[in-house]
Scaffold this motif. Structure first.
Motif, PDB file in Angstrom:
ATOM      1  N   LEU A 323      -4.927 -27.278  31.144  1.00  0.00           N
ATOM      2  CA  LEU A 323      -3.488 -26.991  31.128  1.00  0.00           C
ATOM      3  C   LEU A 323      -3.130 -26.327  29.810  1.00  0.00           C
ATOM      4  N   LYS A 324      -2.705 -25.087  29.887  1.00  0.00           N
ATOM      5  CA  LYS A 324      -2.319 -24.367  28.675  1.00  0.00           C
ATOM      6  C   LYS A 324      -0.989 -24.904  28.148  1.00  0.00           C
ATOM      7  N   ARG A 335       6.099 -21.464  34.337  1.00  0.00           N
ATOM      8  CA  ARG A 335       4.644 -21.321  34.513  1.00  0.00           C
ATOM      9  C   ARG A 335       3.967 -22.669  34.308  1.00  0.00           C
ATOM     10  N   TRP A 336       4.360 -23.367  33.236  1.00  0.00           N
ATOM     11  CA  TRP A 336       3.736 -24.661  32.931  1.00  0.00           C
ATOM     12  C   TRP A 336       4.009 -25.663  34.051  1.00  0.00           C
ATOM     13  N   ARG A 338       4.457 -25.051  37.179  1.00  0.00           N
ATOM     14  CA  ARG A 338       3.584 -24.726  38.317  1.00  0.00           C
ATOM     15  C   ARG A 338       2.162 -25.210  38.051  1.00  0.00           C
ATOM     16  N   ASP A 339       1.665 -24.955  36.832  1.00  0.00           N
ATOM     17  CA  ASP A 339       0.297 -25.351  36.494  1.00  0.00           C
ATOM     18  C   ASP A 339       0.139 -26.870  36.503  1.00  0.00           C
TER      19      ASP A 339
END
Length: 356
Positions: A323-324, A335-336, A338-339
């Motif tokens: 996980l970035k 984006r986060w 969704r990830d």
């Protein structure tokens, strides 16, 4: 007569994830007749702290995370000093960390050289960081073991930087009286919005708390001038000031597109029974106390987000995922989310996602 200059600014006003941080710094200046902070301020005789502290501070840092060529520490808008996360040769927070921690070491009455982020939060916040989390229901992502600070600068190098600030303060007769930061975590933010407040009003509650802190602590020390970055684009603050400072009579000195100025009249405002207040567009460009407040708020938010990202990276790794990290601002926050979808419960989402 001395003068107390107070600056207030925020970081994290618009993100989808992470806390809203509102910070204050306060300086005592012995000579209110010092050079003005710009041509538009000349009539008000506001001392220019960049000029008074010129031996130790500047507006533009050196390259690659260094001080300038004279060894001075950059104090400026946090949006200018915070480097892009994509920079690999220099830590993105190096200029913020240097400025915040060097001035905190010289805070009158309560100097502090924190060794962890929790010590820093506790030095800047009342009550303690853990107590704030408990009271507001902040997510466990902000919990965990203390993380070392400074994280960008060796301790001995920071000591050299602090000595430069000490010489500048001593040579000018200026004192750094206070540094504080209110951290508004997501559940607190959302509850306030659900009661009918907008983002500017939630931020305004934290700003009001810092106004009251400044007045209660410094009213007897001389003239008080409070400068705040303009809140949410609004131009009129008279009614807001009366709500935040009960018993104060607010006199409008001027309201226009760039600056709203007021005089507060109240019996507990020192011998003169009054204080000056200004809400200024891009105040951090023109007033060093606001610039340092901007840096303090941003530094605290970034450290909080480092905790956030470390927590969720650990959760992801335990499930065999990568996980970035995120800074929490809208596009990347989505984006986060969704990830991280497989990692988040409904309760997690309620505690982490701010109401827009």
């Amino acid at each position: 007569m001395s003068m107390v200059l107070v600056g207030i600014d925020e970081a994290g006003y618009g993100p989808l994830l992470g806390p809203l941080c509102v910070a204050m710094t306060a300086f005592r200046v012995p000579d209110p007749e010092a050079p003005a902070e710009g041509a538009d301020q000349a009539a008000h005789k506001t001392p220019n702290l960049w000029t008074l502290l010129n031996r130790g501070v500047c507006k533009t840092p050196g390259r690659s995370g260094a001080t300038d060529s004279k060894g001075r520490i950059a104090i400026a808008d946090s949006k200018v000093l915070k480097l892009a996360n994509s920079v690999v040769s220099t830590h993105p927070l190096i200029h913020l960390e240097r400025g915040v921690l060097t001035f905190l070491r010289h805070r009158a009455g309560a100097p502090c050289a924190p060794t962890t982020d929790l010590e820093l939060f506790d030095a800047l916040h009342e009550p303690t960081f853990d107590r704030v989390r408990q009271l507001t229901g902040a997510h466990a992502a902000y919990d965990g073991t203390p993380r070392p600070v400074p994280s960008c600068i060796p301790v001995d190098a920071l000591g050299i930087n602090a000595n430069a600030i000490a010489r500048a303060l001593a040579g000018s007769g200026v004192e750094i009286l206070d540094m504080a930061c209110v951290m508004v975590f997501e559940p607190h933010f959302n509850r306030a919005v659900h009661t009918g407040l907008n983002k500017a009003e939630v931020s305004g509650q934290a700003v009001g708390a810092l106004f009251r802190r400044a007045i209660s602590r410094f009213a007897g020390l001389g003239k008080i001038g409070i400068v705040c970055d303009r809140q949410g684009g609004r131009m009129e603050y008279g009614t807001w000031l009366e709500r935040q400072l009960p018993g104060a009579k607010v006199e409008i000195a001027g309201e226009d597109e760039t600056r709203s100025r007021y005089t507060l009249h109240r019996d507990d405002l020192g011998p003169q029974k009054r204080a000056g207040v200004a809400f200024v567009v891009e105040a951090e460009r023109h007033h060093l106390p606001v610039a340092l407040a901007s840096m303090t708020a941003k530094y605290c938010r970034e450290l909080a987000m480092a905790r956030f990202n470390a927590h969720w990276a650990s959760v992801a790794t335990a499930q065999g995922l990568e996980l970035k990290p995120t800074a929490g601002y809208s596009t990347d926050a989505r984006r986060w989310l969704r990830d991280a979808e497989r990692l988040l419960s409904a309760q997690d989402r309620d505690a982490l996602i701010r109401v827009l």
